[in-house]
Design a protein around this motif. Structure first.
Motif, short mmCIF file in Angstrom:
data_model
loop_
_atom_site.label_atom_id
_atom_site.label_comp_id
_atom_site.label_asym_id
_atom_site.label_seq_id
_atom_site.Cartn_x
_atom_site.Cartn_y
_atom_site.Cartn_z
N ARG A 1 -5.94 1.50 -9.79
CA ARG A 1 -5.17 0.52 -9.04
C ARG A 1 -5.89 0.27 -7.71
N PRO B 1 0.83 -1.20 0.00
CA PRO B 1 0.00 0.00 0.00
C PRO B 1 0.87 1.26 0.00
N ARG C 1 -4.78 0.28 -3.67
CA ARG C 1 -3.33 0.50 -3.58
C ARG C 1 -3.00 1.73 -2.75
N TYR C 2 -3.89 2.73 -2.76
CA TYR C 2 -3.57 4.02 -2.15
C TYR C 2 -4.43 4.33 -0.93
#
Length: 344
Positions: free
Chosen positions: A193, A164, A196-197
């Motif tokens: 994505r 992450p 992921r963030y």
């Protein structure tokens, strides 16, 4: 150090509060001037103009201070274009400040503002009864920073970029900081994505509820952590060191303090190209620059940093060089000598 407390008013738009505070403010300024030799006035703002007049009347040395582009700052805070006429008195105040800067030594935050005020010379005995006969440039570009030399990372930090990615934003949750853009960028990153963030928002402000609602509408409310207000110190610096990328998307700025803090911690930066940001990031050699309000540009810059390790290391290494040259100790020494009338 002594604090001279002045009457509080919440906003210039609350005329009643402002009028009630005015008399006490002027009286407090007048009393405070009896105990100082030099007055450093950060502005332009209405009461700052009053303080300048009172200080000159009492023959105190006056130094002006400018933190950011005044017109751009007020323009970004207008509720709508219908409020545009309100900028007329702001423009007049800003012009007057520029005229005063032709006669009074002036500190400005960043090279961009310095170009607007321009290099000028002054001679002895023109700024009050204290003398100070040195002849030097009357405009000093400065960097606002609380980062001590001991806080600057000694080398490019190593982070894990395989899992992450934590985005960090530090600042008031207010109009000119454009926090809704961060939410929109996070939503696009989430679509590209998934999971992921994560976005960590540090700060408080009047748009906090609006940001929460916007995040819920876009389905990313669980990807945002609201950290609240964190004062400068070890806890805040640890947030920079833990984050992967600082994202700073203001609509108007001088030289953001958070940029220097992030550079000192070796955290890669993506920031909007406004005010003194370009100069602070060495024209993009210490951080990626994106146009203001460009959500796709912000998304692309974040993904570029995540994907390109060599780019990250080059940016962070240059950022550490900049941070070492702009520590609290170095800047305080320069500014103090300037204000006192000595050499820069």
């Amino acid at each position: 150090m002594e604090l001279v407390e002045l009457p509080y008013y919440d906003s210039l738009r609350r005329v009643g509060e402002l009028v009630r505070a005015a008399a006490g403010t002027v009286a407090g300024m007048w009393r405070g001037l009896a105990r100082v030799d030099i007055v450093w006035v950060l502005g332009p703002n209405p009461f700052g103009m009053v303080l300048i007049a009172l200080a000159l009347l009492r023959r105190r040395r006056v130094v002006l201070g400018v933190r950011q582009d005044t017109l751009a700052y007020f323009r970004s805070r207008l509720p709508s274009s219908l409020w545009a006429p309100a900028l007329v008195p702001v423009w007049g105040m800003d012009r007057l400040y520029h005229l005063l800067a032709r006669r009074l030594p002036t500190t400005v935050v960043g090279q961009e503002l310095a170009r607007g005020y321009g290099p000028r010379r002054y001679g002895p005995g023109r700024y009050g009864s204290r003398g100070h006969g040195q002849s030097r440039s009357a405009v000093l570009p400065m960097t606002v920073t609380l980062v001590s030399a001991r806080d600057v990372a000694v080398a490019v930090p190593q982070r894990d970029w395989t899992g992450p990615v934590e985005l960090l934003a530090v600042g008031r949750i207010d109009l000119e900081k454009n926090p809704l853009l961060l939410v929109e960028a996070l939503a696009r990153l989430q679509r590209e994505r998934s999971d992921r963030y994560v976005l960590q928002l540090v700060g408080r402000g009047p748009l906090e509820d609006a940001v929460r609602r916007h995040a819920h509408r876009l389905g990313v409310d669980r990807r945002i952590v609201f950290g609240g207000y964190v004062p400068f110190g070890p806890a805040l610096l640890q947030l920079y060191r833990r984050a992967h990328i600082l994202v700073h998307v203001s609509l108007t700025e001088g030289v953001p303090q958070v940029l220097i803090e992030s550079l000192a911690c070796g955290t890669p930066v993506v920031a909007t190209d406004v005010g003194g940001v370009r100069t602070a990031l060495d024209a993009g050699r210490a951080g990626l620059l994106v146009p203001p309000s460009d959500v796709q540009g912000l998304v692309d810059a974040v993904n570029r940093l995540v994907d390109d390790g060599d780019l990250r290391d080059r940016l962070v290494a240059r950022g550490l060089e900049i941070a070492r040259a702009a520590t609290l100790e170095a800047e305080a020494d320069r500014v103090a000598r300037f204000i006192a009338g000595g050499a820069q």
